[in-house]
Motif scaffolding. Sequence first.
Motif, PDB file in Angstrom:
ATOM      1  N   GLY A 190       0.819  -1.212   0.000  1.00 32.32           N
ATOM      2  CA  GLY A 190       0.000   0.000   0.000  1.00 32.32           C
ATOM      3  C   GLY A 190       0.847   1.253   0.000  1.00 32.32           C
ATOM      4  N   ALA A 191       1.944   1.232   0.788  1.00 36.09           N
ATOM      5  CA  ALA A 191       2.801   2.407   0.869  1.00 36.09           C
ATOM      6  C   ALA A 191       3.445   2.678  -0.484  1.00 36.09           C
ATOM      7  N   ILE A 192       3.886   1.606  -1.159  1.00 37.22           N
ATOM      8  CA  ILE A 192       4.538   1.798  -2.457  1.00 37.22           C
ATOM      9  C   ILE A 192       3.560   2.426  -3.446  1.00 37.22           C
ATOM     10  N   VAL A 193       2.305   1.924  -3.443  1.00 35.76           N
ATOM     11  CA  VAL A 193       1.293   2.506  -4.329  1.00 35.76           C
ATOM     12  C   VAL A 193       1.004   3.951  -3.937  1.00 35.76           C
ATOM     13  N   ALA A 194       0.728   4.165  -2.634  1.00 39.68           N
ATOM     14  CA  ALA A 194       0.300   5.496  -2.198  1.00 39.68           C
ATOM     15  C   ALA A 194       1.414   6.521  -2.373  1.00 39.68           C
ATOM     16  N   TYR A 195       2.681   6.086  -2.283  1.00 35.77           N
ATOM     17  CA  TYR A 195       3.768   7.056  -2.420  1.00 35.77           C
ATOM     18  C   TYR A 195       4.121   7.316  -3.881  1.00 35.77           C
ATOM     19  N   PHE A 196       4.208   6.247  -4.667  1.00 35.81           N
ATOM     20  CA  PHE A 196       4.725   6.440  -6.026  1.00 35.81           C
ATOM     21  C   PHE A 196       3.661   6.789  -7.050  1.00 35.81           C
ATOM     22  N   LEU A 197       2.385   6.476  -6.732  1.00 34.91           N
ATOM     23  CA  LEU A 197       1.335   6.761  -7.719  1.00 34.91           C
ATOM     24  C   LEU A 197       1.242   8.248  -8.070  1.00 34.91           C
ATOM     25  N   PRO A 198       1.132   9.153  -7.060  1.00 36.73           N
ATOM     26  CA  PRO A 198       1.056  10.576  -7.433  1.00 36.73           C
ATOM     27  C   PRO A 198       2.330  11.068  -8.113  1.00 36.73           C
ATOM     28  N   ILE A 199       3.485  10.544  -7.671  1.00 35.95           N
ATOM     29  CA  ILE A 199       4.746  10.974  -8.293  1.00 35.95           C
ATOM     30  C   ILE A 199       4.770  10.543  -9.750  1.00 35.95           C
ATOM     31  N   ALA A 200       4.395   9.261  -9.966  1.00 35.48           N
ATOM     32  CA  ALA A 200       4.412   8.743 -11.326  1.00 35.48           C
ATOM     33  C   ALA A 200       3.440   9.516 -12.207  1.00 35.48           C
ATOM     34  N   SER A 201       2.242   9.774 -11.666  1.00 39.22           N
ATOM     35  CA  SER A 201       1.252  10.449 -12.504  1.00 39.22           C
ATOM     36  C   SER A 201       1.667  11.886 -12.783  1.00 39.22           C
ATOM     37  N   SER A 202       2.287  12.532 -11.789  1.00 38.39           N
ATOM     38  CA  SER A 202       2.657  13.925 -12.035  1.00 38.39           C
ATOM     39  C   SER A 202       3.914  14.024 -12.886  1.00 38.39           C
ATOM     40  N   GLN A 203       4.649  12.901 -13.067  1.00 37.14           N
ATOM     41  CA  GLN A 203       5.784  12.940 -13.990  1.00 37.14           C
ATOM     42  C   GLN A 203       5.370  12.533 -15.398  1.00 37.14           C
ATOM     43  N   TRP A 204       4.379  11.611 -15.460  1.00 43.70           N
ATOM     44  CA  TRP A 204       3.996  11.089 -16.770  1.00 43.70           C
ATOM     45  C   TRP A 204       3.234  12.142 -17.571  1.00 43.70           C
ATOM     46  N   VAL A 205       2.296  12.836 -16.902  1.00 42.42           N
ATOM     47  CA  VAL A 205       1.428  13.759 -17.639  1.00 42.42           C
ATOM     48  C   VAL A 205       2.208  14.913 -18.279  1.00 42.42           C
ATOM     49  N   PRO A 206       3.115  15.585 -17.526  1.00 45.80           N
ATOM     50  CA  PRO A 206       3.855  16.679 -18.178  1.00 45.80           C
ATOM     51  C   PRO A 206       4.768  16.193 -19.294  1.00 45.80           C
ATOM     52  N   SER A 207       5.119  14.884 -19.288  1.00 42.27           N
ATOM     53  CA  SER A 207       6.005  14.401 -20.348  1.00 42.27           C
ATOM     54  C   SER A 207       5.243  14.210 -21.655  1.00 42.27           C
ATOM     55  N   GLN A 208       3.903  14.262 -21.589  1.00 38.40           N
ATOM     56  CA  GLN A 208       3.115  14.150 -22.819  1.00 38.40           C
ATOM     57  C   GLN A 208       3.063  15.529 -23.474  1.00 38.40           C
ATOM     58  N   THR A 209       3.886  15.732 -24.492  1.00 41.66           N
ATOM     59  CA  THR A 209       4.038  17.079 -25.036  1.00 41.66           C
ATOM     60  C   THR A 209       2.819  17.539 -25.830  1.00 41.66           C
ATOM     61  N   TRP A 210       1.962  16.571 -26.252  1.00 46.51           N
ATOM     62  CA  TRP A 210       0.826  16.984 -27.078  1.00 46.51           C
ATOM     63  C   TRP A 210      -0.264  17.671 -26.266  1.00 46.51           C
ATOM     64  N   LEU A 211      -0.191  17.532 -24.930  1.00 48.35           N
ATOM     65  CA  LEU A 211      -1.209  18.186 -24.102  1.00 48.35           C
ATOM     66  C   LEU A 211      -0.847  19.654 -23.898  1.00 48.35           C
ATOM     67  N   PRO A 212      -1.864  20.557 -23.916  1.00 47.66           N
ATOM     68  CA  PRO A 212      -1.558  21.969 -23.658  1.00 47.66           C
ATOM     69  C   PRO A 212      -1.036  22.179 -22.233  1.00 47.66           C
ATOM     70  N   ASP A 213      -0.232  23.235 -22.065  1.00 46.79           N
ATOM     71  CA  ASP A 213       0.427  23.495 -20.782  1.00 46.79           C
ATOM     72  C   ASP A 213      -0.551  23.592 -19.632  1.00 46.79           C
ATOM     73  N   GLN A 214      -1.697  24.255 -19.905  1.00 43.90           N
ATOM     74  CA  GLN A 214      -2.634  24.484 -18.822  1.00 43.90           C
ATOM     75  C   GLN A 214      -3.166  23.171 -18.265  1.00 43.90           C
ATOM     76  N   VAL A 215      -3.447  22.224 -19.171  1.00 45.50           N
ATOM     77  CA  VAL A 215      -3.948  20.925 -18.736  1.00 45.50           C
ATOM     78  C   VAL A 215      -2.911  20.228 -17.878  1.00 45.50           C
ATOM     79  N   THR A 216      -1.642  20.224 -18.337  1.00 44.97           N
ATOM     80  CA  THR A 216      -0.632  19.489 -17.580  1.00 44.97           C
ATOM     81  C   THR A 216      -0.429  20.087 -16.196  1.00 44.97           C
ATOM     82  N   SER A 217      -0.469  21.424 -16.095  1.00 42.34           N
ATOM     83  CA  SER A 217      -0.219  22.015 -14.777  1.00 42.34           C
ATOM     84  C   SER A 217      -1.380  21.728 -13.827  1.00 42.34           C
ATOM     85  N   THR A 218      -2.626  21.691 -14.334  1.00 39.56           N
ATOM     86  CA  THR A 218      -3.749  21.371 -13.457  1.00 39.56           C
ATOM     87  C   THR A 218      -3.703  19.917 -13.032  1.00 39.56           C
TER      88      THR A 218
END
Lengths: 362, 293
Positions: free
Chosen positions: A276-304
Amino acid sequence: MSRIRTAPPRYWLVALAVIFFFGLPTVMSSYLASEWSQALILAVAIMGLNILVGYSGQLSLGHGAFMALGAYTSAILVHRYKMDFLVTIPIAAVFTGLVGFLFGVPALRLSPLYLALATFALAVVTPSLIKRPDKLTGGVQGILVVQPDPPQVAGNAYSAVTGTVMTSDQWIYYVVLFCALILFWLAWNLARHRPGRAMRAIRDGEVAAAASGINVAGYKTLAFGISAFYAGTAGSLFALSTGFVSPDTFPVSLSIQLLVGAVVGGLASIPGPVLGAIVAYFLPIASSQWVPSQTWLPDQVTSTVKNAGPAVSYGAILILIMMFAPNGIVGLVKAGYTVLNRRLRGVSDPKSGQMPSDPETV
Amino acid sequence: MQEFLQLVLSGIATGGIYASLALALVLIYNAMGLVNFAQGEMAMLATFVGYALITRGMSFWIAFPVTLVLAFGGGIVIQRVVIKPVEKAPVLTLVIITLGLATLVNGLAGFIWGYLPRTFPSPFSSDSVDLGGVFVSYRDVGVIAVTGVVLLCVYLLLQHTTVGLTLRAAAHHPEASRLLGVHVSWMLALGWGLASAVGAVSGMMVAPVLFLEPNMMQTIIIYAFAAAVLGGIESPLGAVVGGLIVGVTINLAGAYLPGVGGDLQLAVGLAIIIVVLILKPNGLFGQAAVRRV
C-alpha cells in the motif's frame, strides 16, 4: 536443512523482500534511495494505522497528527537540545505512543462513526495547532534538521561492497529499513499471538469478545497506543529523511494518504502496508511525472493535472477498492492463489465443497 | 455591549451557514446512519456550478435556485452511482467511501477550475444598517434571511407533505415502509438530493465571505460537524440550534479569548466536538441510543 526446504512459500517471499530492500540503494542513485526511504516510512505509519483499523476495528482519520507529533519531538530534541538523531527516534516513538494511549481512553466512549469524525477534525486542525507555539516549533517556518553523515563503520562496509562512497541519504535509508524491519517483525508477532487474536475478536464482535473474557477496553486503548507508537516512529524518521519539518508537511491529505495505503494494500495483513505504501507514495509521483512528459497536451492541462492528479486518483482508488476489492492487493493475491491452487492440485472449494473441473480441460 | 451584540449577530449569520451544512449531515445520518464526509466538498462543487452560471451572465437570484436544483440532481446521481452498490456494507467501509468521494470531488473541482482563489459576487450590499446603536451589515441580515427561509422550507417539506412523511418513514422503518409500497431505495436517493441542495445553500452563502476555491469548505465542514454533534446528530432542530451556537461561540471566542483568533478558531470547533462527545455524546436534542446486545 530440511526445515529450509519445507518452509512455507511466504517465508521465501519474506526473505526475497528483505534481500530486495537491502540491495536497493546499491543499484540506484542517492536521490532515488531517499524516495524509497520515504515510501518505507509511509509503510511504517500505515502499519500502525493497519493495527488500529484492520486488527482492532477502530477508524482513525487523523494519523497524520501522530506523525507530526513524532516528527516535531525529534526535530525539537535535535535542534534545541543538540541530541543525536538516532537517540531521539525511540524517544519520539515512546512519547507519541503514550499520547496515543491516553487519546485511546476517551476514544473508548465513542462509536466508530464519532471516532472517525473527531480524528478527522484533529487532522484538519493539526497544522494550525503546530503553528501556534512558535518559540518551540518555529511557527510557519518550521525547523531544519541537520542530516547526519554515515558513521565510519557503515561507510566502510558500504564502500567495500559497492566501491562507492556512502551518501547520507543512503545511510538514512538503512536506518529507516532497520526500524521498519523491527517494527514489521513486531507487528507480525503481535498479529499471531494473544493481543492480535484478542483485537480481531473485539473487531468482529465486541460483546462476544467480552463474554470470552477479553479485556475489551484494555486492548482497544493498547491498539491506539501501539498504533501511535508506529506513527511516531514514522514521523521521527520522516523528519530525519526530509531534513525539515513545518506545519504544512502534515496536511489532512497526509492522513488520507495513510488511509489509502492501508486500504489499497489490504487491511489486517502484514505485507499489505508495504504494498500500500509503495502505491500510495509512487502513484502521485508517477502520474505527475507522466502527464507533463506528454508534449501533445496543452500546458494548462498538464499544470492542473499535476495539482489535482493525486486527489483525483486517491479518491477514485478509495472508492473503487472499497467497492470491488475490500481486502486490497493482498486479498486479490490470496484469492488468486486459492483459485490457482484449486485448479492445479484439485483441492475442493472450502465454501461450496465442490471439486474443481479436471485440470487438463481447463 | 454594542460590540458584543454585533459579534453575536454576525455569529448568528455564520451560524446559519454552519446550520445548513449540519442539517445536510443530519438528513443523511437519519437516512442511513452515516456521516457524509463529502458533504462539504459536494457543497463546494455546487458553488462552483453557481459561479459558472453567474459568470455566464445569470443574475444571482436566478442562479441560486438553478444551482440548488442541479445540486439536488447531483446528490441523487451520487447516491445511485456510488452509495447504492454498497448500501449494506459496514459503516467503516461507507465512511472510507465518502472520504474517497470528498477527495475525488475536491480533485475534480481543482481539475476543472484550478486552485486560484476567486471572488464570488455577493447578492447583498456591504453597507450596514443602524439598529438602535448596533450596526448590522445587510450581508449578515441577508444570510440570516436566506438560510432561515431554506431551513423553514425543509421543515415544512419534512413535516407537512406526503413526500416528507414517506421520506421519514423510509428512514426510520425501511421494512415496514417497503411493505406499504414505499420505494425505500429511491427515498434514500431523495434524501441525498435534499441534503446536497441544503448543503449547497451553505456553499453559496459562505463563498462571498471566503474566497471560492476547492478547499473552501474544509474549515466549514469542521464547524458543521461541531454543530451536528452539539445538536445531536439525528435531530434536524438540533443541527440548526447547534449551528447558531457554534457560530456565536466561535465569533466570541475569537474576539475575547486571548490567543484564539485566525487559525485557532478552528481548534475551538475541534474542542466543541471533543467536549460534547465525551460529556454528552447524544448532544442537546438527541436521544440516548438503546442497544440490544
